[in-house]
Write an enzyme that holds these catalytic residues in place. Structure first.
Site, short mmCIF file in Angstrom:
data_model
loop_
_atom_site.label_atom_id
_atom_site.label_comp_id
_atom_site.label_asym_id
_atom_site.label_seq_id
_atom_site.Cartn_x
_atom_site.Cartn_y
_atom_site.Cartn_z
N LYS A 111 0.83 -1.21 0.00
CA LYS A 111 0.00 0.00 0.00
C LYS A 111 0.86 1.26 0.00
CE LYS A 111 -4.24 -2.08 1.52
NZ LYS A 111 -5.22 -2.31 2.55
N LYS A 190 -4.89 -8.76 -14.34
CA LYS A 190 -5.94 -9.14 -13.39
C LYS A 190 -6.91 -7.97 -13.26
CE LYS A 190 -6.25 -9.63 -8.30
NZ LYS A 190 -7.02 -8.51 -7.87
N LYS A 193 -9.54 -2.72 -9.24
CA LYS A 193 -9.89 -1.29 -9.29
C LYS A 193 -8.63 -0.43 -9.34
CE LYS A 193 -11.00 -1.00 -4.36
NZ LYS A 193 -10.99 -2.42 -4.02
#
Ligand code: ADP
Ligand code: TRP
Length: 328
Positions: A111, A190, A193
């Site tokens: 992240k 893949k 979002k």
């Protein structure tokens, strides 16, 4: 067996989420007597900083679950922040969580690389996730592969608490959706979002059409023989029977099949597949107070399960009597 899973309200649901996760989660509702699904709005605070957007996304996830077949009479659907006791348990658990355990979590590093701010909440998020699970002593936790490490962390934390104080927590079994096929996105990677390559499940029909038409294909002419090992054919196959697939693949290999035809057919099948779910979603959307009632009722039922477990953890660790006892 008590089953529990949570979804972060951080974006619109796409068909990869449906085939890869939601469909499997909801199937468990049929097999187990106690199933809890929650909207992880506390968790979303690590990435979404817009308050109005969070409220909207949170409602969206609730609508998605109901649209896809969650039966609020059987499964408990609740919003995480309606159960603030999880934050209390998260603190208790954090005191038996070694720093090294959190430092090893790859999702934190991932992240940060995506540009999310490196704050304490993001770092400590696996402890909150452990609290989400342990506050119910959930036995089975269905999650995608990316969450496997967090379940190991949860088991580790539970063991450490039990060892330090008393046997309060059950070690949850992960139910990892390992063999679920990865749904490809419109660009061949893949579907995710974060890659802006999704086909939204309940998006406006125009947006869905646009996404389908944008699926990347090569420049083989209509007459040419085509490979079926591509995202277009993989996506199409999600909505076809084995027999239909054999026929379509034979046509592709023989030549004479245009990509445009496959896309049009995919769009029609997709809209048809999700039509009844979309109608159910629209119906719930018109009744916001009924939706709120479902979430409130869910929180009440969830609280009744969680309260005695939290109480046991407080007692085991020598904390005072709980607020509820004081207020009574
Ligand atoms: P995204 O990659 O869009 O951010 P999330 O990580 O929020 O999706 O996904 C939630 C769950 O949905 C994942 O744990 C995984 O099980 C499933 N999932 C997401 N994308 C796909 C995909 N393309 N194919 C299959 N399953 C997926
Ligand atoms: N961390 C999960 C995700 O990002 C969501 C989640 C939060 C969760 N708490 C949970 C999943 C507890 C299962 C159990 O997808």
């Amino acid at each position: 067996m008590r089953v529990l899973s949570g979804t972060q309200p951080s974006g619109e649901l796409h068909i990869g989420n449906y085939f890869g996760a939601l469909r499997q989660y909801l199937a468990l509702q049929e097999k187990h007597s106690e199933v809890l699904y929650f909207i992880a709005d506390y968790h979303s605070m690590t990435s979404v900083r817009d308050a109005k957007l969070r409220t909207k996304l949170c409602r969206g996830v609730a609508l998605d679950y109901l649209a896809c077949g969650l039966d609020p009479k059987r499964a408990i659907l609740y919003r995480q922040s309606d159960l603030p006791e999880v934050c209390e348990l998260a603190w208790i658990l954090s005191t038996v969580t070694p720093m090294g355990l959190l430092e090893r979590c790859v999702s934190y590093k991932d992240k940060i690389e995506q540009g999310i701010a490196a704050d304490h909440g993001l770092f400590a998020y696996p402890v909150l996730m452990a609290a989400d699970i342990l506050i119910f002593n959930a036995g089975l936790v269905p999650v995608g592969k990316d969450q496997k490490q967090h379940l190991e962390v949860t088991r580790d934390i539970a063991q450490r608490f039990n060892h330090a104080y008393d046997e309060v927590f059950v070690l949850p079994e992960p139910y990892i959706l390992d063999d679920v096929a990865i749904v490809p996105g419109t660009d061949g990677r893949k579907m995710s979002k974060s890659y802006a390559n999704t086909i939204p499940m309940f998006g406006a029909p125009g947006a869905i059409k646009k996404a389908v038409m944008e699926i990347v294909t090569d420049s083989t002419p209509v007459e040419g023989s085509k490979s079926t090992d591509t995202s277009l054919f993989q996506l199409w196959s999600l909505f076809a029977t084995a027999e239909e697939r054999r026929e379509m693949f034979a046509r592709a290999q023989a030549g004479g099949l245009g990509y445009g035809e496959v896309k049009k057919d995919l769009l029609a099948r997709l809209m048809d597949y999700f039509a009844s779910m979309r109608a159910r979603r629209e119906d719930w959307e018109k009744r916001p107070s009924d939706l709120e009632d479902v979430l409130r009722d869910g929180a009440k039922r969830a609280r009744a399960v969680a309260a005695p477990i939290l109480e046991k953890a407080r007692e085991a660790s020598g904390l005072g009597v709980s607020r509820e006892t004081i207020l009574r």
